[in-house]
Scaffold this active site. Sequence first.
Site, mmCIF file in Angstrom:
data_model
loop_
_atom_site.group_PDB
_atom_site.id
_atom_site.type_symbol
_atom_site.label_atom_id
_atom_site.label_comp_id
_atom_site.label_asym_id
_atom_site.label_seq_id
_atom_site.Cartn_x
_atom_site.Cartn_y
_atom_site.Cartn_z
ATOM 1 N N HIS A 105 67.088 26.259 59.589
ATOM 2 C CA HIS A 105 65.957 25.338 59.464
ATOM 3 C C HIS A 105 66.362 24.176 58.591
ATOM 4 O O HIS A 105 67.088 24.350 57.599
ATOM 5 C CB HIS A 105 64.742 26.043 58.862
ATOM 6 N N LEU A 106 65.854 23.005 58.945
ATOM 7 C CA LEU A 106 66.101 21.810 58.137
ATOM 8 C C LEU A 106 65.404 21.934 56.789
ATOM 9 O O LEU A 106 65.977 21.648 55.741
ATOM 10 C CB LEU A 106 65.558 20.585 58.880
ATOM 11 N N ARG A 141 60.318 10.306 64.059
ATOM 12 C CA ARG A 141 59.014 10.544 63.416
ATOM 13 C C ARG A 141 59.243 11.356 62.146
ATOM 14 O O ARG A 141 60.213 12.116 62.064
ATOM 15 C CB ARG A 141 58.108 11.386 64.334
ATOM 16 N N TYR A 176 61.749 15.487 57.767
ATOM 17 C CA TYR A 176 62.849 16.043 58.561
ATOM 18 C C TYR A 176 64.115 15.188 58.562
ATOM 19 O O TYR A 176 65.084 15.528 59.232
ATOM 20 C CB TYR A 176 62.374 16.273 59.999
ATOM 21 N N GLU A 190 70.001 31.896 62.301
ATOM 22 C CA GLU A 190 68.751 31.127 62.256
ATOM 23 C C GLU A 190 68.930 29.985 61.258
ATOM 24 O O GLU A 190 69.363 30.223 60.123
ATOM 25 C CB GLU A 190 67.615 32.049 61.795
ATOM 26 N N HIS A 250 57.827 31.230 64.086
ATOM 27 C CA HIS A 250 56.718 31.925 63.433
ATOM 28 C C HIS A 250 55.806 32.649 64.407
ATOM 29 O O HIS A 250 54.861 33.308 63.988
ATOM 30 C CB HIS A 250 55.907 30.911 62.615
ATOM 31 N N ALA A 262 58.784 25.717 65.551
ATOM 32 C CA ALA A 262 57.510 26.436 65.366
ATOM 33 C C ALA A 262 57.523 27.822 66.008
ATOM 34 O O ALA A 262 56.815 28.735 65.547
ATOM 35 C CB ALA A 262 56.362 25.601 65.919
ATOM 36 N N ARG A 273 54.157 29.421 57.709
ATOM 37 C CA ARG A 273 55.606 29.295 57.965
ATOM 38 C C ARG A 273 56.421 30.341 57.201
ATOM 39 O O ARG A 273 57.648 30.376 57.309
ATOM 40 C CB ARG A 273 56.098 27.895 57.565
ATOM 41 N N ASP A 323 62.981 39.118 70.748
ATOM 42 C CA ASP A 323 63.537 40.133 71.649
ATOM 43 C C ASP A 323 64.831 39.639 72.291
ATOM 44 O O ASP A 323 65.804 40.391 72.431
ATOM 45 C CB ASP A 323 62.519 40.508 72.728
ATOM 46 N N ARG A 327 56.803 25.959 52.175
ATOM 47 C CA ARG A 327 55.796 25.180 52.902
ATOM 48 C C ARG A 327 54.526 26.021 53.113
ATOM 49 O O ARG A 327 54.268 26.940 52.346
ATOM 50 C CB ARG A 327 56.417 24.672 54.217
ATOM 51 N N ASN A 333 67.658 26.925 65.842
ATOM 52 C CA ASN A 333 66.473 26.435 65.139
ATOM 53 C C ASN A 333 65.337 26.489 66.147
ATOM 54 O O ASN A 333 65.183 25.587 66.985
ATOM 55 C CB ASN A 333 66.659 25.016 64.599
ATOM 56 N N PRO A 365 60.998 23.298 69.862
ATOM 57 C CA PRO A 365 60.020 22.249 70.110
ATOM 58 C C PRO A 365 59.951 21.173 69.036
ATOM 59 O O PRO A 365 59.971 21.478 67.843
ATOM 60 C CB PRO A 365 58.687 23.000 70.205
ATOM 61 N N ASN A 366 59.889 19.967 69.512
ATOM 62 C CA ASN A 366 59.701 18.740 68.725
ATOM 63 C C ASN A 366 60.962 18.277 67.997
ATOM 64 O O ASN A 366 60.979 17.179 67.440
ATOM 65 C CB ASN A 366 58.528 18.886 67.728
HETATM 66 O O1 CA2 Z 1 62.552 23.105 59.047
HETATM 67 C C1 CA2 Z 1 62.768 23.360 60.237
HETATM 68 O O2 CA2 Z 1 63.854 23.172 60.770
HETATM 69 C C2 CA2 Z 1 61.619 23.880 61.092
HETATM 70 O O3 CA2 Z 1 62.167 24.762 62.071
HETATM 71 C C3 CA2 Z 1 61.000 22.665 61.744
HETATM 72 C C4 CA2 Z 1 59.789 23.017 62.622
HETATM 73 C C5 CA2 Z 1 58.772 23.829 61.820
HETATM 74 O O4 CA2 Z 1 57.724 24.238 62.665
HETATM 75 C C6 CA2 Z 1 59.419 25.052 61.172
HETATM 76 O O5 CA2 Z 1 58.429 25.704 60.401
HETATM 77 C C7 CA2 Z 1 60.590 24.661 60.297
HETATM 78 C C8 CA2 Z 1 59.111 21.736 63.119
HETATM 79 C C9 CA2 Z 1 60.018 20.851 63.912
HETATM 80 C C10 CA2 Z 1 59.304 19.562 64.170
HETATM 81 O O6 CA2 Z 1 60.273 18.539 64.317
HETATM 82 C C11 CA2 Z 1 59.871 17.252 64.168
HETATM 83 C C12 CA2 Z 1 60.861 16.314 64.042
HETATM 84 C C13 CA2 Z 1 60.527 14.991 63.863
HETATM 85 C C14 CA2 Z 1 59.200 14.618 63.833
HETATM 86 C C15 CA2 Z 1 58.207 15.558 63.977
HETATM 87 C C16 CA2 Z 1 58.541 16.876 64.150
#
Ligand code: CA2
Length: 147
Positions: free
Chosen positions: A99-100, A17, A22, A97, A79, A76, A110, A86, A106, A73, A9-10
């Site tokens: 993550h950026l 954004r 990110y 796994e 967590h 959210a 998280r 599963d 953080r 990746n 997601p996102n």
């Molecule tokens: O660091 C990562 O890759 C995360 O998976 C990013 C997730 C966060 O919930 C994890 O704890 C760590 C959030 C992704 C949100 O992506 C966005 C990208 C651009 C603008 C806003 C959100």
Amino acid sequence: MKLLIINGPNLNLLGLREPGLYGSETLDGINARLAEQAAGYGIALDFFQSNHEGELVDALQKAGRECDGVILNAAAYTHTSVALRDAALAIGKPVVEVHLTNPAAREDFRHRSLLAGAATGSICGFGAQSYELALHWFHIRNTSMNV
Ligand code: CA2
């Protein structure tokens, strides 16, 4: 060898954004560079992004049938999602796994990854290079399995 890159997601908002957190590269841009890197390794890549947990579970299950591994990746859902954990355990293929950012550096919520224990390994905190490092591991594994 064929891999599926799954983004949760996102992550479709990458580059549009919150560039300070990110990065300024879009998901399409990251995926294009991964495709180039994979072509150099002779690895085929598929890409999937969804904001919906069930669709991510479906993608993992499909990868279990059709791919040799997954770079995940889960954003959210990392967590919160027992369902994704599963599925990662069920597919019987390596799941890396990524993550950026470094979630350990953080907010407290998280710090726990439900996926880490189901993954072959985790790569966090290297921006888009986290995906490249994961892909490189699949390449090393692939070449060492073929000797
Ligand atoms: O660091 C990562 O890759 C995360 O998976 C990013 C997730 C966060 O919930 C994890 O704890 C760590 C959030 C992704 C949100 O992506 C966005 C990208 C651009 C603008 C806003 C959100």
